[in-house]
Design a protein around this motif. Structure first.
Motif, mmCIF file in Angstrom:
data_model
loop_
_atom_site.group_PDB
_atom_site.id
_atom_site.type_symbol
_atom_site.label_atom_id
_atom_site.label_comp_id
_atom_site.label_asym_id
_atom_site.label_seq_id
_atom_site.Cartn_x
_atom_site.Cartn_y
_atom_site.Cartn_z
ATOM 1 N N GLY A 30 -7.406 53.643 -8.719
ATOM 2 C CA GLY A 30 -7.852 54.057 -7.402
ATOM 3 C C GLY A 30 -8.481 55.435 -7.397
ATOM 4 N N ILE A 32 -8.971 58.672 -4.683
ATOM 5 C CA ILE A 32 -8.552 59.252 -3.409
ATOM 6 C C ILE A 32 -9.661 60.191 -2.951
ATOM 7 C CG2 ILE A 32 -6.804 60.643 -2.234
ATOM 8 C CD1 ILE A 32 -4.864 59.775 -4.506
ATOM 9 N N LEU A 38 -15.378 58.243 2.610
ATOM 10 C CA LEU A 38 -14.963 57.271 1.595
ATOM 11 C C LEU A 38 -16.143 56.482 1.038
ATOM 12 C CD1 LEU A 38 -11.567 55.918 2.992
ATOM 13 C CD2 LEU A 38 -12.024 57.830 1.448
ATOM 14 N N ARG A 42 -17.009 55.578 -2.763
ATOM 15 C CA ARG A 42 -17.251 54.193 -3.200
ATOM 16 C C ARG A 42 -18.532 54.099 -4.029
ATOM 17 N NH1 ARG A 42 -14.434 50.378 -1.382
ATOM 18 N NH2 ARG A 42 -13.893 51.523 0.516
ATOM 19 N N ALA A 50 -10.149 50.519 -5.988
ATOM 20 C CA ALA A 50 -9.707 50.824 -4.629
ATOM 21 C C ALA A 50 -10.041 52.265 -4.260
ATOM 22 C CB ALA A 50 -8.205 50.584 -4.512
ATOM 23 N N ALA A 52 -9.223 55.165 -1.159
ATOM 24 C CA ALA A 52 -8.352 55.463 -0.022
ATOM 25 C C ALA A 52 -8.381 56.950 0.258
ATOM 26 C CB ALA A 52 -6.920 55.000 -0.316
ATOM 27 N N ASP A 53 -7.914 57.334 1.445
ATOM 28 C CA ASP A 53 -7.875 58.765 1.779
ATOM 29 C C ASP A 53 -6.479 59.345 1.615
ATOM 30 O OD1 ASP A 53 -6.576 57.754 3.984
ATOM 31 O OD2 ASP A 53 -8.157 58.281 5.415
ATOM 32 N N SER A 54 -5.556 58.590 1.014
ATOM 33 C CA SER A 54 -4.234 59.101 0.661
ATOM 34 C C SER A 54 -3.649 58.226 -0.430
ATOM 35 C CB SER A 54 -3.302 59.120 1.871
ATOM 36 O OG SER A 54 -2.911 57.811 2.216
ATOM 37 N N ASP A 57 -2.044 54.930 0.671
ATOM 38 C CA ASP A 57 -2.889 53.829 1.117
ATOM 39 C C ASP A 57 -3.535 53.062 -0.037
ATOM 40 O OD1 ASP A 57 -2.380 54.178 3.805
ATOM 41 O OD2 ASP A 57 -4.035 55.589 4.086
ATOM 42 N N LEU A 58 -3.304 53.499 -1.270
ATOM 43 C CA LEU A 58 -3.808 52.728 -2.409
ATOM 44 C C LEU A 58 -3.005 51.440 -2.540
ATOM 45 C CD1 LEU A 58 -4.268 55.530 -5.108
ATOM 46 C CD2 LEU A 58 -6.088 54.296 -3.901
ATOM 47 N N HIS A 77 -3.726 66.664 -0.733
ATOM 48 C CA HIS A 77 -2.999 65.522 -1.273
ATOM 49 C C HIS A 77 -1.821 65.874 -2.178
ATOM 50 C CE1 HIS A 77 -6.153 62.934 0.275
ATOM 51 N NE2 HIS A 77 -7.064 63.673 -0.341
#
Length: 266
Positions: A30, A32, A38, A42, A50, A52-54, A57-58, A77
């Protein structure tokens, strides 16, 4: 197989992603990224990784996280990752000049029974420096010399004319704590030296803009009960980011590689 997440998607993060793809004992699970950006992350992600912003959330919990995003990424983070019981490796030593963040990260690591590891980055000799600290250090001075273009967007622009320079000029003298705060994208090395040695407020720093420089030059001079040593490293910048050292990205990859070694240099 270790599953690794990366904070960030800049030049250093992309270098590390490429290296992970070439290994068969580590897998990227993932990325972050920053909330609201995001899609930028990507665009840099390999395959269907994956985003995610935390860390929470992965879809897959990583075994460890690599912070390649700079001070803001570690600040946003780091505490949550450490408190969640996940070890964190970071290139953002300069962020630890903030005493409140240092305390928050330390508290989170204790709660999560984890550790924040600062990779060596663009400088060498930290192992000698750390060992010498045990006997007592009397002076640690770092000089960072870079070409004018590497200082754009920093307080150096307010102190010297980067476009009209004909000779080397010192644009900062002070402590490692001051340097890390004023030059967050240029002076992580000063913080790494401070953490390994005599501390943020005792480590002396000079930052120099030098039009004759074609590479980033790091000079470290140390005195103490052990004797003295001096090192000089001329390192190339990342091709797509003149403020980031290629050796910084390599040091993160080396950290991953050494996790696999049954016998390693401590």
């Amino acid at each position: 197989m270790k599953h690794v997440a990366i904070i960030g998607y800049g030049a250093i993060a992309r270098y590390v992603m490429t290296a992970i793809a070439e290994r068969d004992t580590v897998a990227l699970c993932g990325i972050i990224g920053r909330a609201g950006r995001l899609e930028d992350a990507r665009a840099c992600a390999p395959g269907a990784i994956a985003i995610a912003d935390s860390v929470g959330d992965l879809p897959q919990r990583p075994d460890l996280v690599l912070d390649c995003a700079g001070h803001a990424g570690l600040r946003e983070h780091g505490p949550d990752i450490l408190a969640a019981g996940i070890d964190l490796y970071s290139v953002s030593a300069g962020a630890l000049a903030d005493a409140d963040l240092y305390r928050d990260l330390s508290d989170a690591a204790r709660r999560g029974r984890t550790a924040l590891r600062i990779v060596s980055g663009a400088i060498g000799g930290l192992d000698i420096l750390s060992a010498a600290r045990q006997g007592g250090l009397t002076r640690v001075i770092y000089r960072g010399r870079k070409p004018p273009e590497s200082w754009r967007g920093t307080p150096a622009e307010e102190r010297i004319d980067l476009d009209a320079q004909s000779e080397a000029q010192v644009h900062f003298r002070g402590t490692a704590r001051q340097a890390a705060a004023l030059y967050p994208k240029n002076a992580n090395v000063t913080a790494s030296i401070a953490l390994a040695g005599i501390g943020f407020d005792e480590t002396e720093v000079e930052l120099i803009s030098d039009p004759a420089c074609r590479e980033n030059r790091h000079e470290l001079a140390v005195e103490g009960a052990f004797g003295s040593f001096a090192i000089q490293i001329s390192g190339r910048a990342m091709p797509d980011n003149p403020k980031s050292s290629a050796l910084t990205a390599m040091s993160m990859v080396d950290t991953l590689a050494r996790l696999e070694d049954a016998i390693r240099i401590a």
